[in-house]
Write a protein that holds these residues in place. Structure first.
Motif, PDB file in Angstrom:
ATOM      1  N   LYS A   8       0.819  -1.218   0.000  1.00  0.00           N
ATOM      2  CA  LYS A   8       0.000   0.000   0.000  1.00  0.00           C
ATOM      3  C   LYS A   8       0.850   1.265   0.000  1.00  0.00           C
ATOM      4  O   LYS A   8       0.349   2.352  -0.232  1.00  0.00           O
ATOM      5  CB  LYS A   8      -0.973   0.008   1.181  1.00  0.00           C
ATOM      6  N   THR A   9       2.151   1.122   0.240  1.00  0.00           N
ATOM      7  CA  THR A   9       3.040   2.288   0.186  1.00  0.00           C
ATOM      8  C   THR A   9       3.556   2.543  -1.233  1.00  0.00           C
ATOM      9  O   THR A   9       4.208   3.547  -1.477  1.00  0.00           O
ATOM     10  CB  THR A   9       4.249   2.122   1.135  1.00  0.00           C
TER      11      THR A   9
ATOM     12  N   LEU B  12       3.033   3.576  -4.891  1.00  0.00           N
ATOM     13  CA  LEU B  12       2.073   4.369  -5.663  1.00  0.00           C
ATOM     14  C   LEU B  12       2.299   4.207  -7.152  1.00  0.00           C
ATOM     15  O   LEU B  12       3.441   4.067  -7.612  1.00  0.00           O
ATOM     16  CB  LEU B  12       2.204   5.851  -5.321  1.00  0.00           C
ATOM     17  N   ASP B  13       1.201   4.249  -7.898  1.00  0.00           N
ATOM     18  CA  ASP B  13       1.303   4.406  -9.341  1.00  0.00           C
ATOM     19  C   ASP B  13       1.627   5.882  -9.536  1.00  0.00           C
ATOM     20  O   ASP B  13       0.822   6.743  -9.183  1.00  0.00           O
ATOM     21  CB  ASP B  13      -0.023   4.043 -10.013  1.00  0.00           C
TER      22      ASP B  13
ATOM     23  N   ASN C  72      -1.096   8.485  -8.663  1.00  0.00           N
ATOM     24  CA  ASN C  72      -0.856   8.812  -7.266  1.00  0.00           C
ATOM     25  C   ASN C  72      -1.805   8.068  -6.321  1.00  0.00           C
ATOM     26  O   ASN C  72      -2.292   8.616  -5.346  1.00  0.00           O
ATOM     27  CB  ASN C  72      -0.925  10.327  -7.031  1.00  0.00           C
ATOM     28  N   VAL C  73      -2.067   6.811  -6.655  1.00  0.00           N
ATOM     29  CA  VAL C  73      -2.894   5.918  -5.841  1.00  0.00           C
ATOM     30  C   VAL C  73      -2.087   4.635  -5.662  1.00  0.00           C
ATOM     31  O   VAL C  73      -1.379   4.207  -6.576  1.00  0.00           O
ATOM     32  CB  VAL C  73      -4.244   5.614  -6.531  1.00  0.00           C
ATOM     33  N   ASN C  74      -2.211   4.012  -4.486  1.00  0.00           N
ATOM     34  CA  ASN C  74      -1.405   2.816  -4.235  1.00  0.00           C
ATOM     35  C   ASN C  74      -1.884   1.620  -5.059  1.00  0.00           C
ATOM     36  O   ASN C  74      -3.044   1.541  -5.467  1.00  0.00           O
ATOM     37  CB  ASN C  74      -1.333   2.498  -2.740  1.00  0.00           C
TER      38      ASN C  74
END
Length: 99
Positions: A12-13, A15-16, A20-22
């Motif tokens: 979960k850390t 990011l795409d 800007n979402v995990n």
């Protein structure tokens, strides 16, 4: 023994960088398995031609190898089944303004 939830939290850390979402909330992670001293992950990208793919995969390996007990992270890129926006969590949809 490595806890699977710790591996998911580590992912979960990651990011795409374009969205800007995990990667977990985007639905890019298909499987997470904990071994004695390693983690095995199968994940995909939003597009097979994603220019940020190599960076995302490197970041996933780095995040997983920070988890206590993980000596080696094996992240396999898969394209089947193909990713679709339906795989995203409600949090990701909210963050991206998709209702």
């Amino acid at each position: 023994m490595i806890e699977q939830e710790a591996l998911v939290q580590a992912l979960k850390t990651v990011l795409d960088p374009e969205l800007n979402v995990n990667v977990v909330d985007l639905g890019l992670v298909y499987s997470v398995k904990a071994g004695e001293d390693h983690a095995d992950v199968e994940m995909t990208l939003t597009s097979p031609a994603c220019p940020m793919g190599p960076e995302i995969l490197r970041n996933a390996v780095a995040a997983l190898e920070k988890v206590e007990g993980v000596a080696k992270a094996n992240v396999k890129l898969v394209m089947s089944p193909p990713w679709t926006p339906e795989r995203m969590s409600d949090d990701a949809r909210d963050e991206l303004g998709m209702f």
